[in-house]
Design a protein around this motif. Structure first.
Motif, short mmCIF file in Angstrom:
data_model
loop_
_atom_site.label_atom_id
_atom_site.label_comp_id
_atom_site.label_asym_id
_atom_site.label_seq_id
_atom_site.Cartn_x
_atom_site.Cartn_y
_atom_site.Cartn_z
N ALA A 43 0.83 -1.20 0.00
CA ALA A 43 0.00 0.00 0.00
C ALA A 43 0.87 1.25 0.00
N PRO A 44 0.36 2.32 -0.61
CA PRO A 44 1.09 3.60 -0.55
C PRO A 44 0.91 4.25 0.82
N LEU A 45 1.63 5.32 1.03
CA LEU A 45 1.47 6.08 2.27
C LEU A 45 0.06 6.67 2.33
N LEU A 49 -2.36 7.78 -3.60
CA LEU A 49 -2.94 6.68 -4.35
C LEU A 49 -1.85 6.02 -5.17
N LYS A 50 -2.00 4.72 -5.41
CA LYS A 50 -1.00 3.99 -6.18
C LYS A 50 -1.64 3.47 -7.46
N LEU A 51 -0.98 3.77 -8.58
CA LEU A 51 -1.40 3.32 -9.90
C LEU A 51 -0.39 2.29 -10.40
N CYS A 68 -4.18 -1.07 -16.08
CA CYS A 68 -3.79 -0.28 -14.91
C CYS A 68 -4.84 -0.46 -13.83
N ILE A 69 -4.37 -0.32 -12.60
CA ILE A 69 -5.25 -0.46 -11.45
C ILE A 69 -4.84 0.58 -10.41
N LEU A 70 -5.83 1.30 -9.92
CA LEU A 70 -5.61 2.37 -8.95
C LEU A 70 -6.17 1.94 -7.61
N ARG A 71 -5.33 2.04 -6.57
CA ARG A 71 -5.78 1.66 -5.22
C ARG A 71 -5.38 2.73 -4.21
N ASP A 72 -6.15 2.75 -3.12
CA ASP A 72 -5.84 3.69 -2.05
C ASP A 72 -4.89 3.05 -1.04
N ASP A 73 -4.65 3.77 0.06
CA ASP A 73 -3.68 3.29 1.06
C ASP A 73 -4.20 2.12 1.89
N SER A 112 -4.91 14.11 -7.06
CA SER A 112 -3.82 15.08 -6.93
C SER A 112 -2.49 14.47 -6.51
N ARG A 113 -2.51 13.36 -5.79
CA ARG A 113 -1.26 12.74 -5.30
C ARG A 113 -1.24 11.28 -5.73
N ILE A 114 -0.20 10.91 -6.50
CA ILE A 114 -0.18 9.57 -7.06
C ILE A 114 1.25 9.02 -7.15
N GLN A 115 1.33 7.72 -6.97
CA GLN A 115 2.59 6.99 -7.16
C GLN A 115 2.33 5.97 -8.26
N VAL A 116 3.10 6.00 -9.32
CA VAL A 116 2.94 5.08 -10.43
C VAL A 116 3.99 3.98 -10.31
N GLU A 117 3.52 2.73 -10.31
CA GLU A 117 4.43 1.59 -10.24
C GLU A 117 4.40 0.82 -11.56
#
Length: 173
Positions: A43-45, A49-51, A68-73, A112-117
């Protein structure tokens, strides 16, 4: 056969070769199982959100797939998408396309805040270090960098394939 000035029978050579192959296969299988247990989605901080993104190439179909899949913390899936794209020549190109498509979706959702993996180390390093402007794929890199500036926070992180299974599964659908 002669090895170190000692005559070795063909049976002994074959037995030794088979033994080495069996050891390799066992070690390879063991390392794959260990990797699956070690690398998993994290999970991201909080507040981020993590994509996860991945692309696949289907040469025989003259198509590429992006997922692609977007998930919350908390790991809750907020969005999952897959799309067929036209065939591309290089794996790096399809990985860039999926990053671009994923970011486009996230911008349209007001994120507004995202981490792409991604499991493509070359793409992640190039995006993080801004060193692909002069490459053949430079226009895709520029588009991604442009859209990433729409976010308050946007980072690109490498994750091994085992930690990116959901996005990979979508890409190959």
């Amino acid at each position: 056969m002669v090895h170190e000035q000692v005559l070795v029978s063909p049976k002994t050579v074959a037995d030794n070769a088979l033994g080495l192959i069996m050891n390799y296969v066992q070690l390879h299988l063991k390392s794959q199982v260990q990797a699956k247990h070690h690398f998993h989605w994290t999970a991201p901080l909080p507040g981020l959100l993590k994509l996860n993104v991945d692309g696949a190439m289907f040469g025989e179909l003259c198509k590429s797939g992006v997922g692609c899949i977007l998930r919350d913390d908390k790991g809750k899936v907020l969005m999952a998408a897959l799309k067929a794209e036209s065939e591309v020549e290089e794996p790096e190109a399809v990985e860039l396309i999926v990053v671009l498509r994923g970011l486009q979706l996230c911008v349209s959702m007001g994120i507004s805040r995202i981490q792409v993996e991604s499991d493509c180390l070359l793409v992640v390093e190039a995006l993080e270090h801004n060193n692909m402007a002069g490459s053949l794929l430079g226009l895709l890199y520029q588009d991604i960098k442009s859209i990433s500036s729409c976010f308050v926070e946007c980072s690109f992180v490498y994750v091994p394939r085992e930690g990116n299974r959901a996005a990979h599964g979508l890409a190959i659908c």
